[in-house]
Design an enzyme around this catalytic site. Sequence first.
Site: not given
Ligand code: NAD
Length: 312
Positions: A33, A36, A38, A73, A92, A145
Amino acid sequence: MRKKILVSGGAGFIGSHLCKRLLEEGNEVLCVDNFFTGNKDNIVGLLENPRFELMRHDVTFPLYVEVDEIYNLACPASPVHYQFDPVQTTKTSVHGAINMLGLAKRTRAKILQASTSEVYGDPEEHPQRESYWGKVNPIGIRSCYDEGKRCAETLFFDYYRQHEVAIRVIRIFNTYGPNMNPHDGRVVSNFIVQALKNEDITMYGDGSQTRSFQYVDDLVEGMIRMMENKEGFVGPVNIGNPHEFTVKQLAEKILELIPDSTSKIIYKPLPQDDPRQRQPNISLAKEKLDWEPKVELEEGLRKTIGYFEKIV
Ligand code: NAD
Ligand code: UDP
Ligand code: UDP
């Protein structure tokens, strides 16, 4: 057999729950991670486990490690965060997918992509089935996105066809639960935090737009079933809760569950390209994975409110 599993974005909301569950099942987990969106607080309870390893790394750069499975993720998920640096968001999704797929190809690891209901855009088919191609604006403020995630799906299927990489693609619908970032602007966290702090509840538009909210534990179960399915089913498959609510109903439900709150609903303009309605058709997940969500909105909201009460 104990597996070595990489979770990119593992310090985020969903990733932290997934890492915990994979450790409970006896695996070794490498959480990658760049922090950003997280947060170390999400995984602080896992750091003492000798089978857990945390690596600060940005997936847009190559990564050479040895693993058996990859859950990809990494990507900011809330509109506020993915629009903060939209070019980095596309990088990303796209460069991140290429690097993770290159890693999977070299190590022969299975790889699961966390795709999204956003690939359907502002849908003309309702509820959305996996066969629907979507209605996405390619040049709007959500495009970094939506199109980034669509291109990642393309890359997954091309690595599958061209290089026989063992892929799995899930399309996640709105998910909520503990460990959501209180400032990330998503509707469930915003409304709960506002209600707990007795601040105005910010309703965008008239609140008649709909979403279907899934509790995070149901999603994690679906992700693991998809990764482990032995039928060679690669997806894409919708993972979401088909119980649809208007955003206004959500606000009312949250206020009902926080009866001491003095918050009032106020109305703000609807953001550009905000989808009118969203509901998954989950027949495919039921058929192929024997999966369906178990947690009703009220139960999930109670647990989420309990989490936010401790941190705000
Ligand atoms: P979140 O923002 O809490 O988690 C995303 C994580 O990715 C964070 O820890 C962030 O620091 C890390 N990150 C971002 N860019 C990065 C990079 N370039 N390199 C390494 N780490 C990076 O979001 P979430 O809700 O936990 O979502 C997780 C995944 O699930 C995402 O891919 C998101 O698109 C997908 N998703 C989530 C939802 C939802 O409702 N929560 C719905 C559809 C899809
Ligand atoms: N890659 C990586 N880790 C690996 C293998 C590859 O990060 O273990 C990255 C590397 O940056 C490469 C990308 O994944 O550019 C795509 O790899 P692939 O083998 O598909 O293509 P190529 O090496 O020909 O670019
Ligand atoms: N929303 C709202 N108030 C808020 C945050 C969001 O009314 O404080 C609305 C938003 O306009 C959208 C829905 O709630 O219609 C879900 O928004 P979120 O950002 O959680 O997810 P997404 O739009 O990606 O489904």
